[in-house]
Each structure stands twice: as C-alpha cells, then as structure tokens.
Design an enzyme around this catalytic site. Structure first.
Site, mmCIF file in Angstrom:
data_model
loop_
_atom_site.group_PDB
_atom_site.id
_atom_site.type_symbol
_atom_site.label_atom_id
_atom_site.label_comp_id
_atom_site.label_asym_id
_atom_site.label_seq_id
_atom_site.Cartn_x
_atom_site.Cartn_y
_atom_site.Cartn_z
ATOM 1 N N LYS A 266 -2.843 5.950 -4.215
ATOM 2 C CA LYS A 266 -3.899 6.917 -3.883
ATOM 3 C C LYS A 266 -3.697 8.240 -4.615
ATOM 4 C CE LYS A 266 -3.636 4.818 0.692
ATOM 5 N NZ LYS A 266 -2.204 4.640 0.941
ATOM 6 N N ASP B 215 0.842 -1.200 0.000
ATOM 7 C CA ASP B 215 0.000 0.000 0.000
ATOM 8 C C ASP B 215 0.875 1.248 0.000
ATOM 9 O OD1 ASP B 215 -2.994 1.036 0.927
ATOM 10 O OD2 ASP B 215 -1.359 2.305 1.666
ATOM 11 N N HIS C 84 -7.388 9.766 -1.648
ATOM 12 C CA HIS C 84 -6.627 9.723 -0.391
ATOM 13 C C HIS C 84 -7.361 10.392 0.774
ATOM 14 C CE1 HIS C 84 -2.191 9.448 1.062
ATOM 15 N NE2 HIS C 84 -3.029 9.204 2.028
ATOM 16 N N TYR D 34 3.052 9.984 -0.743
ATOM 17 C CA TYR D 34 4.181 9.502 0.074
ATOM 18 C C TYR D 34 5.520 9.752 -0.631
ATOM 19 C CZ TYR D 34 0.548 6.598 2.397
ATOM 20 O OH TYR D 34 -0.570 6.122 3.031
#
Ligand code: A2P
Length: 276
Positions: free
Chosen positions: A76, A46, A107, A51
């Site tokens: 996401k 994931d 997200h 990120y």
C-alpha cells in the site's frame, strides 16, 4: 494443505479469499512469521509501506522457496506519498524484491490532503505498465469512492476496510460490490475481540470448530476477502482451515446480528497525513 477458494476481481485476476496480514507484526519477527505463514499454506500476503516490514516480507518470499507466481502480494501507498506514488511504488517493489506487485492500494484516502485522485492517476499508469496486476483502495468511505470514480478511469479492484462481526459497514460493502469492487476485511477477527462473542462461541461449540474459524467462515460466506494475522503457527493453520467451514444461512445471520457499529481503528474521514 488446506484449499483456499479464490475470488475473481473486476479485471479477471484471482485472489485467494484468505490471506495473511502483517500489520503490527514487529519488523524483527516478520520474516519468521511470513515464512511460517507460507509453510502453513497461505499464498496471499498483505503488507504496506507504512508497516515498515516490506523488506522482511520480501526476505521471507525469497527464503520460502515458494515460486513467486504462486503468491499473491499486496502492498500500500503511504499517506505522505500520494503526490509521489510512482516513486513510492518503486521503493515498495525494491523492498519486497519483486518485479510485479499483485495488488497496490491507496492506504487511506486522507481527504484533508486532497491528493487521492492524483495518487490514483499515477497508479493507473503503474497498472497500464503491468507493474501491478491490480490496483485498489483501502479505508475508502462511500463519498471517497464516488469522488474517485467521478474523476478517474480504472475502477478499484478492491476496497480493504476494517470489517468484522461487530463492525460490518454494510452500506459501504453494498456500494463497493455494486460498483464491482471486491470487499477485503482487515482486522477480520476484530483484532481478537470478536472471538469471545456469545454467538461465535456457541456456533464454535455446535460445529466442533474454533471461534476464529467461525468468524473467518462468516467472512468467506459473506463474500469477503479476509487477512487474519497471528504470530503463532498453530493459529495460522487453524485460521486457514476456516476455508473448510461452510456456515449455513442461519449461522451467517447469527454472526451478522453481532454488528454494533463500533470501529476499533481510525475513522477514514479523519485519518490524517501523519498517521501512517
Ligand atoms: P496472536 O498473534 O497472538 O495469535 P486480526 O487479524 O483481526 O487483527 O486479529 C489478530 C489478533 O487475533 C492477534 O492478537 C492474534 O494474536 C489473534 N488471533 C489470531 N488468530 C487467532 C486464533 N485462531 N485464536 C485466537 N486468537 C487469534
């Protein structure tokens, strides 16, 4: 290699109930960490565009030698890209080096921005084109789900939310399940803080298991998908072995009694455009 149960999503796709999350894993460590996770036996990774480590995840997928179809990959949509979801999806696909993303999530709802319905409509097209095997949401509260379902066609396959013994969001989970939406827990260990709860350490001692295995065993028993993270290979294996810890109803109840309603992360009603 530990056997991880699958759950079946509302469109028939199966998802390994224990996955590996890479939130806050530094970019320069992500490839090594994901390769270690795949080596330990995780088959569900994931990540998120926000990120900043999708390319490193992609490098690990490629280097691992594990066939692509054996790995469930989630990413996401960033908050600032709700209006340009199709373009953002292509960028994620490219960064990850994959043709198909197993699960693509919004997200955060960012209600102040008022664009999650538009984002979802673009994601419905991505799903219809088979470029994502499932689409879902993250950090959606009850009113966000109601709003989305009132205006769109595809029911999200999952809602990924902060969820751990001291923060359970039971009404939101119940609503999601009633709608056929699988609940996915992020920060499933409470970012490590729930591991020292007395009920958890007592159960761990009784069972000859570790606190992390008790907490993850609780998630599995509650029907959640959970995506713990660790940068340590030994803990990755320890966490994956929680799939072999089946808690009794009394044990599940003892962990459920830890709910304090205290969130660690940001409140989705307030999380804004600039945060991710
Ligand atoms: P580390 O990366 O040093 O192993 P969450 O998944 O809820 O966000 O929790 C992640 C945090 O919990 C990280 O700080 C991680 O530290 C720690 N952690 C993960 N697995 C374990 C474990 N089995 N035992 C103790 N701490 C763990």
């Amino acid at each position: 290699m530990p056997l991880v149960p699958n759950l079946t999503l509302n469109n028939g796709l199966t998802i390994p109930q224990l996955g590996f999350g890479v939130f806050q894993v530094p970019q320069d460590q992500t490839q090594r960490v994901v390769e270690d996770a795949l080596e330990a036996g995780y088959r569900h990774i994931d990540t998120a565009a926000a990120y900043g480590n999708e390319a490193a995840v992609g490098a690990a997928l490629a280097a691992s030698g594990v066939p692509r179809e054996e790995i469930f990959v989630t990413t996401k949509l960033r908050n600032g890209e709700h209006g340009t979801a199709a373009k953002a999806f292509e960028a994620s696909r490219k960064a990850l080096g994959v043709d198909v993303i197993d699960l693509y999530l919004i997200h955060w709802p960012v209600p102040s921005q008022g664009l999650f319905v538009a984002a979802w409509q673009a994601m419905e097209k991505i799903y219809a084109a088979d470029a994502a095997r499932a689409i879902g949401v993250s950090n959606f509260l009850q009113d966000h789900l109601d709003h989305l379902l009132a205006e769109t066609t595809v029911v999200p396959a999952v809602n990924q939310v902060e969820l751990h013994p001291t923060f359970q969001q039971a009404p939101l989970c119940a609503q999601s399940r009633e709608l056929g939406i699988t609940v996915e827990a992020y920060s499933p260990l409470g970012q490590g803080t729930d591991l020292s709860a007395a009920a958890v350490t007592a159960l761990a001692q009784n069972r000859g298991a570790t606190p992390a295995q008790i907490v993850l065993g609780w998630h599995l028993g509650m029907g959640n998908v959970a995506i713990p993270k660790s940068t340590h290979p030994q803990r990755m294996s320890e966490n994956l072995a929680a799939a072999q810890v089946a808690l009794t109803q009394d044990e599940l109840d003892a962990v459920s009694a830890l709910d304090s309603g205290a969130r660690i992360g940001t409140d989705p009603a307030k999380a804004a455009h600039t945060q991710m």
